[in-house]
Design a protein around this motif. Structure first.
Motif: not given
Lengths: 333, 44
Positions: A4-13, B1-5, A303-310
């Protein structure tokens, strides 16, 4: 949780990375503009100077001649011109008032300048004039466009009512600011007499009837801060003559005015201070925020990619699925 | 999918902010009541 944190970071990125070019190429051209309600004064002085004494019709040396230039944004006229043209328009009513050493009026030239608030290109929406004469500018006046380029521009000359090139002559440092130096020379040209003459009883008509004409030449210099396009200093080597006719007796020409006109020191300081602060606002939209947001966006993406990988590495490998017993009507078979 | 959203949400928010900012713009203000000067001001 990590996912969830990596998705939030991705949105901000994506938010910051997208904001960077949007600010620079969409918001900046729309937001950077001259406000229509601007009011500015500038005082220029020439001392010593040569001035015509209309009593004796002979030129005399004077200690100082002062030129007061006022620009006042006319908001109702700007809104009217904006509606007519569909553009963001600024209308400046200007007055160039020249006073002799005794403070008495030497000349008084009003003008109206109508231009695009963003590009500073002249807008022809009616009402443009110099001293009551309708004009059609095809060059800038008073101010250069934001993000001024190192090239020649066309600059409007109010005396001749025409536009001519003003040449970029190099980059200099002026009071700690990087400025572009521009120069324009207007050769001797016959120009209209001012509608308001400095002596009672003398009108443009009486001068014309005497067969006398007014001639003018100038070398105009501007030091322009390129981010804002605002001149921080201006000078003119200005000469005016009356030529021919019965007014001058046996002479073929007399000097009306001759002097090296320079901005008064306190107005230079005031202009430099104002331009230094305005410059930061333009840089905020063209450089500081776009680059800052782009770097922030890239950092957040990393940071988002790092969190996702971990998160993926920490997840236990999924066990082979066990055969599920078939259930029929609630009973295992 | 969630990443795209998530990316779409970020992009939409950036667009919304920039479009709102440019739509609001700056207020026009009013014509200054100060006159076009015919005397020499003592200071800026």
């Amino acid at each position: 949780m990590r996912r969830r944190a990596s998705l939030v970071l991705l949105a901000f990125a994506v938010f910051f990375a997208a904001l960077a070019p949007l600010l620079r190429w969409y918001a900046y051209p729309r937001l950077a503009k001259i406000p229509p309600s601007e009011y500015q004064t500038a005082v220029l002085e020439a001392g010593p100077a040569t001035l015509l004494d209309y009593g004796t019709m002979r030129p005399r040396k004077v200690s100082k001649v002062t030129i007061v230039q006022t620009l006042r944004g006319n908001v109702p006229a700007a809104e009217k011109a904006g509606k007519a043209t569909g553009r963001d328009v600024v209308v400046w009513d200007a007055l160039s008032y020249m006073a002799g050493p005794d403070g008495k009026m030497v000349s008084k030239i009003p003008e109206r300048y109508v231009f695009d608030a963003h590009s500073q290109d002249p807008v022809h929406a009616g009402g443009e004039h110099v001293d009551g004469d309708a004009v059609r500018r095809d060059g800038i006046e008073f101010k250069w466009p934001f993000l001024t380029e190192k090239r020649d521009y066309r600059y409007f000359d109010a005396q001749t009512r025409t536009s001519a090139p003003i040449h970029y002559k190099g980059t200099q440092t002026f009071r700690g600011l990087k400025v572009y130096y521009f120069e324009q020379t207007i050769p001797w040209t016959k120009v209209p007499l001012p509608k308001t003459m400095p002596v009672k009883g003398v009108t443009p008509e009486t001068v014309r009837k005497a067969g006398t004409s007014r001639w003018y030449s100038t070398k105009r210099m501007f030091w322009v801060e390129p981010t804002t396009g605002a001149p921080v200093n201006g000078q003119e080597i200005h000469r005016e003559e009356l030529r021919g006719g019965t007014l001058l007796g046996d002479r073929d020409r007399v000097t009306v005015f001759s002097g090296h006109v320079k901005m008064r020191e306190d107005f230079i300081r005031h202009t430099v201070d104002m331009v230094k602060s305005q410059r930061q606002l333009v840089l905020l939209l063209t450089a500081y925020l776009p680059w800052g947001f782009l770097i922030l966006g890239m950092a957040l993406l990393a940071l988002a990619l790092l969190l996702e990988a971990r998160g993926r590495a920490a997840r236990p490998p999924s066990a082979p699925a066990e055969p599920t017993p078939l259930s029929v009507a609630g009973r295992s078979v | 999918m969630r990443a795209l959203a998530a990316a779409a949400i970020g992009l939409a928010a950036a667009l919304a902010i920039v479009l709102t900012m440019t739509a609001i713009g700056a207020p026009s203000g009013e014509t200054s009541p100060k006159p076009l000067l015919t005397t020499v001001p003592k200071h800026p």
